[in-house]
Write a protein that holds these residues in place. Structure first.
Motif, short mmCIF file in Angstrom:
data_model
loop_
_atom_site.label_atom_id
_atom_site.label_comp_id
_atom_site.label_asym_id
_atom_site.label_seq_id
_atom_site.Cartn_x
_atom_site.Cartn_y
_atom_site.Cartn_z
N GLU A 133 16.35 9.60 11.87
CA GLU A 133 16.76 11.07 12.33
C GLU A 133 18.05 10.92 12.86
OE1 GLU A 133 14.02 14.16 14.69
OE2 GLU A 133 15.60 13.40 16.19
N LEU A 134 19.18 12.16 12.51
CA LEU A 134 20.36 12.00 12.82
C LEU A 134 20.39 13.29 13.66
CD1 LEU A 134 21.99 11.00 9.53
CD2 LEU A 134 21.47 9.57 11.30
N ALA A 135 20.93 13.19 14.79
CA ALA A 135 21.04 14.29 15.62
C ALA A 135 22.62 14.48 15.93
CB ALA A 135 20.59 14.29 17.09
N PHE A 136 23.17 15.97 15.32
CA PHE A 136 24.45 16.03 15.52
C PHE A 136 24.74 17.00 16.55
CE2 PHE A 136 23.93 14.75 11.23
CZ PHE A 136 25.05 14.12 10.59
N PHE A 137 25.72 16.59 17.50
CA PHE A 137 26.23 17.39 18.85
C PHE A 137 27.44 17.87 18.64
CE2 PHE A 137 23.21 14.02 19.86
CZ PHE A 137 22.26 14.61 20.66
N PRO A 138 27.44 19.41 18.38
CA PRO A 138 28.72 19.84 17.96
C PRO A 138 29.94 20.01 19.21
CG PRO A 138 27.06 21.54 18.02
CD PRO A 138 26.31 20.11 18.26
N GLU A 139 29.23 19.84 20.70
CA GLU A 139 30.23 19.97 21.59
C GLU A 139 30.95 18.59 21.73
OE1 GLU A 139 26.62 20.53 22.20
OE2 GLU A 139 26.83 22.54 22.23
N THR A 140 30.23 17.56 21.39
CA THR A 140 30.96 16.22 21.59
C THR A 140 31.49 15.57 20.50
OG1 THR A 140 28.75 15.07 21.45
CG2 THR A 140 29.48 15.56 23.44
N GLY A 141 31.01 16.10 19.42
CA GLY A 141 31.58 15.76 17.85
C GLY A 141 30.69 14.32 17.90
N ARG A 142 29.60 14.03 18.31
CA ARG A 142 29.07 12.63 18.08
C ARG A 142 27.57 12.98 17.25
NH1 ARG A 142 32.39 8.34 19.56
NH2 ARG A 142 31.07 7.49 20.81
N ASP A 160 31.17 20.85 8.84
CA ASP A 160 31.47 21.60 9.98
C ASP A 160 32.35 22.74 9.41
OD1 ASP A 160 32.84 22.59 12.16
OD2 ASP A 160 32.62 21.00 13.24
N THR A 161 31.66 23.99 9.46
CA THR A 161 32.59 25.26 8.97
C THR A 161 33.54 25.74 9.73
OG1 THR A 161 30.87 26.80 10.16
CG2 THR A 161 30.34 26.03 7.81
N GLN A 162 33.82 25.11 10.91
CA GLN A 162 34.94 25.65 11.72
C GLN A 162 36.17 24.88 11.36
OE1 GLN A 162 33.89 25.44 15.89
NE2 GLN A 162 32.72 27.25 15.79
N SER A 163 36.05 23.66 11.12
CA SER A 163 37.07 22.89 10.82
C SER A 163 37.28 22.51 9.18
CB SER A 163 36.96 21.35 11.26
OG SER A 163 35.81 20.74 10.81
N GLY A 164 35.97 22.70 8.53
CA GLY A 164 36.04 22.61 6.95
C GLY A 164 35.91 20.95 6.91
N GLN A 165 35.65 20.05 7.81
CA GLN A 165 35.40 18.68 7.97
C GLN A 165 33.87 18.42 7.24
OE1 GLN A 165 35.95 16.51 11.47
NE2 GLN A 165 35.80 14.55 10.53
N VAL A 166 33.84 17.64 6.20
CA VAL A 166 32.55 16.85 5.84
C VAL A 166 32.17 15.83 6.70
CG1 VAL A 166 31.37 15.90 3.86
CG2 VAL A 166 33.20 17.71 3.36
N LEU A 167 31.04 16.31 7.38
CA LEU A 167 30.54 15.20 8.36
C LEU A 167 29.72 14.17 8.06
CD1 LEU A 167 29.56 17.74 11.34
CD2 LEU A 167 31.66 16.54 11.15
#
Length: 121
Positions: A76-85, A34-41
């Motif tokens: 298939e992994l779906a990453f939802f940025p609004e919820t962080g899930r 996540d480039t906004q937080s720098g967190q490796v998801l």
């Protein structure tokens, strides 16, 4: 697949890092940040999951992974940025209990490890 790609207007950076599983058998492991937080998801470098595709769909990032050596076992992994899930869909894998869940990215590696162990039995 490119070694480094950006998705959702630069929100996610996907790196695919090749490593040799066996002689001349290569897996392109994903690392998603996540480039906004720098967190490796997600960081599957050195593991058996091969990133086959990455696409944007309805403000989500969808990654398709194959399990080496049986590439018929895909996720298939779906990453939802609004919820962080993250949501998981599976093909040819008995993961129905997981598919109903949306979980946090830091929980994902444990689920994938469990799936992989079950596949190898």
């Amino acid at each position: 697949m490119l070694a480094e790609q950006f998705f959702l207007q630069g929100r996610f950076k996907l790196e695919t890092i090749p490593h040799e599983m066996r002689m001349s058998h290569w897996v392109y492991a994903p690392r998603l940040t996540d480039t906004q937080s720098g967190q490796v998801l997600l960081d599957l470098v050195g593991q058996c999951w091969d990133c086959q595709s990455a696409i944007e769909r309805d403000n989500t990032l969808c990654l398709t992974l194959d399990g080496y050596p049986d590439r018929a076992n895909w996720l298939e992994l779906a990453f939802f940025p609004e919820t962080g899930r993250v949501q998981l869909k599976a093909g040819n894998i008995n993961a129905k209990a997981l598919m109903a869940q949306a979980f946090h990215p830091h929980e994902l590696t444990g689920y994938l490890d469990t799936l992989r162990v079950n596949l190898l039995r």
